[in-house]
Scaffold this motif. Sequence first.
Motif, PDB file in Angstrom:
ATOM      1  N   LYS A   1       0.854  -1.194   0.000  1.00  0.00           N
ATOM      2  CA  LYS A   1       0.000   0.000   0.000  1.00  0.00           C
ATOM      3  C   LYS A   1       0.887   1.240   0.000  1.00  0.00           C
ATOM      4  N   GLY A   2       0.436   2.300  -0.684  1.00  0.00           N
ATOM      5  CA  GLY A   2       1.198   3.543  -0.712  1.00  0.00           C
ATOM      6  C   GLY A   2       2.541   3.349  -1.399  1.00  0.00           C
ATOM      7  N   VAL A   3       2.512   2.865  -2.637  1.00  0.00           N
ATOM      8  CA  VAL A   3       3.737   2.551  -3.373  1.00  0.00           C
ATOM      9  C   VAL A   3       4.574   3.813  -3.572  1.00  0.00           C
ATOM     10  N   SER A   4       5.872   3.711  -3.224  1.00  0.00           N
ATOM     11  CA  SER A   4       6.778   4.848  -3.401  1.00  0.00           C
ATOM     12  C   SER A   4       7.887   4.564  -4.406  1.00  0.00           C
ATOM     13  N   ARG A   5       8.164   3.267  -4.646  1.00  0.00           N
ATOM     14  CA  ARG A   5       9.285   2.920  -5.531  1.00  0.00           C
ATOM     15  C   ARG A   5       9.095   1.497  -6.042  1.00  0.00           C
ATOM     16  N   ILE A   6       9.453   1.298  -7.318  1.00  0.00           N
ATOM     17  CA  ILE A   6       9.492  -0.036  -7.908  1.00  0.00           C
ATOM     18  C   ILE A   6      10.813  -0.147  -8.646  1.00  0.00           C
ATOM     19  N   GLU A   7      11.574  -1.168  -8.306  1.00  0.00           N
ATOM     20  CA  GLU A   7      12.872  -1.372  -8.939  1.00  0.00           C
ATOM     21  C   GLU A   7      12.949  -2.768  -9.541  1.00  0.00           C
ATOM     22  N   ALA A   8      13.326  -2.837 -10.821  1.00  0.00           N
ATOM     23  CA  ALA A   8      13.582  -4.116 -11.474  1.00  0.00           C
ATOM     24  C   ALA A   8      14.959  -4.593 -11.029  1.00  0.00           C
ATOM     25  N   THR A   9      15.046  -5.829 -10.560  1.00  0.00           N
ATOM     26  CA  THR A   9      16.313  -6.347 -10.067  1.00  0.00           C
ATOM     27  C   THR A   9      16.488  -7.789 -10.521  1.00  0.00           C
ATOM     28  N   THR A  10      17.733  -8.249 -10.490  1.00  0.00           N
ATOM     29  CA  THR A  10      18.049  -9.621 -10.880  1.00  0.00           C
ATOM     30  C   THR A  10      18.702 -10.316  -9.702  1.00  0.00           C
ATOM     31  N   LEU A  11      18.045 -11.358  -9.218  1.00  0.00           N
ATOM     32  CA  LEU A  11      18.599 -12.159  -8.137  1.00  0.00           C
ATOM     33  C   LEU A  11      19.376 -13.322  -8.740  1.00  0.00           C
ATOM     34  N   ALA A  12      20.454 -13.690  -8.096  1.00  0.00           N
ATOM     35  CA  ALA A  12      21.252 -14.843  -8.525  1.00  0.00           C
ATOM     36  C   ALA A  12      20.476 -16.123  -8.213  1.00  0.00           C
ATOM     37  N   PRO A  13      20.713 -17.183  -8.987  1.00  0.00           N
ATOM     38  CA  PRO A  13      20.056 -18.457  -8.686  1.00  0.00           C
ATOM     39  C   PRO A  13      20.311 -18.852  -7.232  1.00  0.00           C
ATOM     40  N   GLY A  14      19.253 -19.237  -6.541  1.00  0.00           N
ATOM     41  CA  GLY A  14      19.375 -19.651  -5.152  1.00  0.00           C
ATOM     42  C   GLY A  14      19.333 -18.510  -4.150  1.00  0.00           C
ATOM     43  N   GLU A  15      19.404 -17.265  -4.622  1.00  0.00           N
ATOM     44  CA  GLU A  15      19.357 -16.123  -3.705  1.00  0.00           C
ATOM     45  C   GLU A  15      17.942 -15.991  -3.134  1.00  0.00           C
ATOM     46  N   ASP A  16      17.831 -15.722  -1.848  1.00  0.00           N
ATOM     47  CA  ASP A  16      16.553 -15.675  -1.157  1.00  0.00           C
ATOM     48  C   ASP A  16      15.877 -14.316  -1.338  1.00  0.00           C
ATOM     49  N   PRO A  17      14.741 -14.264  -2.045  1.00  0.00           N
ATOM     50  CA  PRO A  17      14.045 -12.991  -2.234  1.00  0.00           C
ATOM     51  C   PRO A  17      13.635 -12.339  -0.912  1.00  0.00           C
ATOM     52  N   GLU A  18      13.347 -13.153   0.102  1.00  0.00           N
ATOM     53  CA  GLU A  18      12.914 -12.594   1.384  1.00  0.00           C
ATOM     54  C   GLU A  18      14.007 -11.778   2.068  1.00  0.00           C
ATOM     55  N   SER A  19      15.258 -12.010   1.695  1.00  0.00           N
ATOM     56  CA  SER A  19      16.353 -11.228   2.297  1.00  0.00           C
ATOM     57  C   SER A  19      16.306  -9.758   1.854  1.00  0.00           C
TER      58      SER A  19
END
Length: 148
Positions: free
Chosen positions: A126-144
């Motif tokens: 809610k109340g979006v202030s920023r959206i960034e396209a990013t690339t996570l490495a295989p196995g990298e935890d999105p929750e981090s």
Amino acid sequence: MSDAATRPLERPIRLVGTRATTLDGTDLAALEHRSREIEIVCATGDRFTERWRGVPIPVLLESVSAPPETTHLLVDSLDGVRACVAVEDALEGLIAVAKGGRHLSSVGDHATRFVAPGVDGVRTVKGVSRIEATTLAPGEDPESYERW
């Protein structure tokens, strides 16, 4: 329903890809809008389905030339919350400005909300202030990348 230009955003939304831009309410109103019925599943387990109206995520990503290798979107809120959402899940989503035919700012304390089918309610920022396209490495935890 009035458009986003008549309902100012709390703060402009920053979009980051290969390029970056900032959208205010007038900019957001000028972009393509669509309506979609999307179910939100709250952390409590409650479910509700609403018709949301807003700018499709692909339109926003195109406006900043999101790199083709993008795997996730970092979606930040005005109050510091950050969700890390797989791009394939986000592509059917919206930056919503209305719910059930009413402007979000008239039914709540925010003017925008990221919503997408199948995305957990806690990640529908809610109340979006920023959206960034990013690339996570295989196995990298999105929750981090997330902040609650």
